[in-house]
Design an enzyme around this catalytic site. Structure first.
Site, PDB file in Angstrom:
ATOM      1  N   THR A  80       0.726  -1.178   0.025  1.00 39.14           N
ATOM      2  CA  THR A  80       0.280   0.045  -0.047  1.00 39.14           C
ATOM      3  C   THR A  80       0.808   1.329  -0.042  1.00 39.14           C
ATOM      4  O   THR A  80       0.481   2.370  -0.638  1.00 39.14           O
ATOM      5  CB  THR A  80      -1.016   0.121   1.327  1.00 39.14           C
ATOM      6  OG1 THR A  80      -1.395  -1.244   1.406  1.00 39.14           O
ATOM      7  CG2 THR A  80      -1.917   1.275   1.038  1.00 39.14           C
ATOM      8  N   HIS A 195      -8.660  -6.957   2.894  1.00 37.66           N
ATOM      9  CA  HIS A 195      -7.016  -7.255   3.042  1.00 37.66           C
ATOM     10  C   HIS A 195      -6.784  -8.849   3.271  1.00 37.66           C
ATOM     11  O   HIS A 195      -7.503  -9.282   4.074  1.00 37.66           O
ATOM     12  CB  HIS A 195      -6.349  -6.286   4.233  1.00 37.66           C
ATOM     13  CG  HIS A 195      -4.782  -6.387   4.177  1.00 37.66           C
ATOM     14  ND1 HIS A 195      -4.211  -7.418   4.733  1.00 37.66           N
ATOM     15  CD2 HIS A 195      -4.047  -5.727   3.766  1.00 37.66           C
ATOM     16  CE1 HIS A 195      -2.851  -7.182   4.708  1.00 37.66           C
ATOM     17  NE2 HIS A 195      -2.738  -6.296   3.960  1.00 37.66           N
TER      18      HIS A 195
HETATM   19  C1  GP9 Z   1      -2.136  -1.157   6.539  1.00 30.65           C
HETATM   20  C2  GP9 Z   1      -2.668  -1.086   5.260  1.00 30.65           C
HETATM   21  C3  GP9 Z   1      -2.321  -2.501   4.451  1.00 30.65           C
HETATM   22  O1  GP9 Z   1      -2.053   0.161   7.251  1.00 30.65           O
HETATM   23  O2  GP9 Z   1      -2.307  -0.228   4.468  1.00 30.65           O
HETATM   24  O3  GP9 Z   1      -1.204  -2.459   4.051  1.00 30.65           O
HETATM   25  P1  GP9 Z   1      -0.667  -3.334   2.934  1.00 30.65           P
HETATM   26  O4  GP9 Z   1      -0.245  -4.948   3.900  1.00 30.65           O
HETATM   27  O5  GP9 Z   1      -1.572  -3.950   1.791  1.00 30.65           O
HETATM   28  O6  GP9 Z   1       0.621  -2.888   2.540  1.00 30.65           O
HETATM   29 MN    MN Z   2      -2.679  -2.827   0.197  1.00 28.18          MN
END
Ligand code: GP9
Ligand code: MN
Length: 413
Positions: A80, A195
């Site tokens: 992300t 996620h």
């Molecule tokens: C965590 C979220 C997810 O704050 O942005 O992160 P990722 O594992 O997708 O990098």
């Molecule tokens: Mn992400």
């Protein structure tokens, strides 16, 4: 490998950027709302599970906004945060590690900083703790005025799952903050529920899991459906808050949700009877959705090949900010003259007609292996661009574009 120095960077910013002059300033003075859609791949758009749409709201949005069908994520290990880095800076992420963690104190020319000069306030909203991905430090470097992290939200056992606040309560609690921001603003909202490993209580699942041998692939569709509902809610709340008509709304998928290791499950999704995927398939699976809604504009499907690196020049141009003098690797996605290209962190390169990956060359139309000489220019271009971007980050070279730097250096001398 190429070599870059400060003079070369200065030369680069004097070049005329490639853009579509008709859209220059089409959204001048508007707020900019960017939504980073967690782990959302483009194959979910218009996909159905047991006869039900996985993304009913986004499917409608695909018809009422600009929807980019050949838009690729370009993230590396920073996930992300890499997507955030690429979209705000139009630089590539690093070959290893997360640039948010390794180079948070560099000089950048990020979107919030550029917009601040035009009177914009900027903020990020995310229902996880502030130091995840070193965001609290990096956001200051990038020029964000405020980070609304976990501590700004009412988070309970019921309204959270996995990494943090669920997307629907996230939207409910974010819009009141948005309403109070000084305008014009640039707000980035980062969703979270979709996620890995895609957990959601049964009462909140709005569609059946996908019938797969792979439970991760099965559940993925239920959390994507939930995220879609949260975006629908966001749009209706923005309308009620009077923010919809004066805001450009951008939604992009940050990176893949289902990795190539889930080959059989992905093959089921794509309807492949042999349950196998080719390297060509794996590249095409890296497409993520991109929607841009500009108030007063109808929108349409746009098939140009592009990637996250193109967002910064595209959005600044829409807001009427002259890109001459800005350092960026991408180009305006609305331009008809742009070099249609997407370069992945692993050296894979996609053009209008070809895909270069894993040292093989594929015909984009048929997916068949073709003469590797055809891909040579792509391979070289990919390598050069990644090297240049790396040198800029490793050498902190953008500080030479900062007028303050010259002044500081003179004083020190
Ligand atoms: C965590 C979220 C997810 O704050 O942005 O992160 P990722 O594992 O997708 O990098
Ligand atoms: Mn992400």
């Amino acid at each position: 490998a190429s070599s870059v120095d400060a003079d070369e960077i200065k030369k680069q910013v004097k070049k005329d950027p490639v853009n579509n002059p008709k859209l220059f300033g089409a959204a001048k003075g508007k707020n900019l709302i960017v939504i980073s859609l967690e782990s959302t791949q483009n194959f979910v758009i218009d996909y159905k599970v047991n006869g039900k749409e996985v993304t009913p709201f986004l499917n409608k949005l695909a018809r009422s906004s600009f929807y980019f069908t050949n838009f690729y994520h370009q993230t590396g290990q920073g996930k992300t945060s890499d997507a955030e880095f690429i979209t705000d800076n139009s630089l590539y992420p690093l070959p290893r590690g997360a640039v948010f963690q390794t180079h948070p104190l560099n000089e950048y020319e990020a979107t919030p900083e550029i917009l601040k000069d035009k009177g914009y306030y900027s903020a990020v909203f995310h229902g996880n703790n502030k130091s995840f991905w070193n965001r609290d430090v990096m956001y200051q470097t990038l020029g964000y005025d405020q980070y609304y992290s976990e501590e700004f939200y009412d988070i309970t056992e019921e309204n959270s799952i996995n990494y943090g606040l669920k997307d629907i309560p996230f939207v409910e609690q974010t819009v009141p903050y948005l309403k109070d921001l000084p305008q014009p603003f640039y707000a980035k909202l980062i969703t979270l529920t979709n996620h890995h490993p895609y957990l959601l209580n049964e009462e909140e699942q709005m569609i059946d899991p996908f019938p797969s041998i792979d439970p991760i692939v099965s559940r993925y569709f239920t959390t994507v459906r939930y995220a879609d509902e949260s975006i629908k809610l966001l749009f209706s709340k923005l309308k009620k808050a009077g923010l919809y008509d004066n805001s450009v709304i951008v939604i992009y998928g940050d990176h893949y949700g289902i990795s190539e290791r889930h080959e059989e499950g992905l093959a089921e999704v794509l309807g492949r009877e042999d349950l196998e995927l080719t390297p060509f398939d794996n590249v095409q699976l890296q497409r993520v959705p991109l929607f841009i809604h500009v108030p007063g504009m109808e929108g349409k499907k746009i098939n140009t090949v592009g990637g996250q690196i193109d967002l910064k020049p595209t959005l600044l141009h829409l807001l009427g900010i002259n890109l001459k003098g800005d350092y960026h690797f991408g180009s305006d996605l609305f331009s008809k003259k742009r070099d249609e290209i997407a370069i992945f962190r692993n050296g894979t390169v996609i053009s209008k007609d070809l895909i270069y990956t894993d040292e093989a060359c594929y015909d984009k139309l048929t997916g068949e292996v073709t003469d590797s000489a055809l891909c040579e220019p792509l391979a070289t271009k990919g390598e050069e661009e990644l090297d240049r971007s790396d040198e800029i980050i490793y050498g902190d070279l953008l500080r030479f574009l900062d007028p303050q730097h010259e002044k500081k250096a003179a004083v020190e001398r």
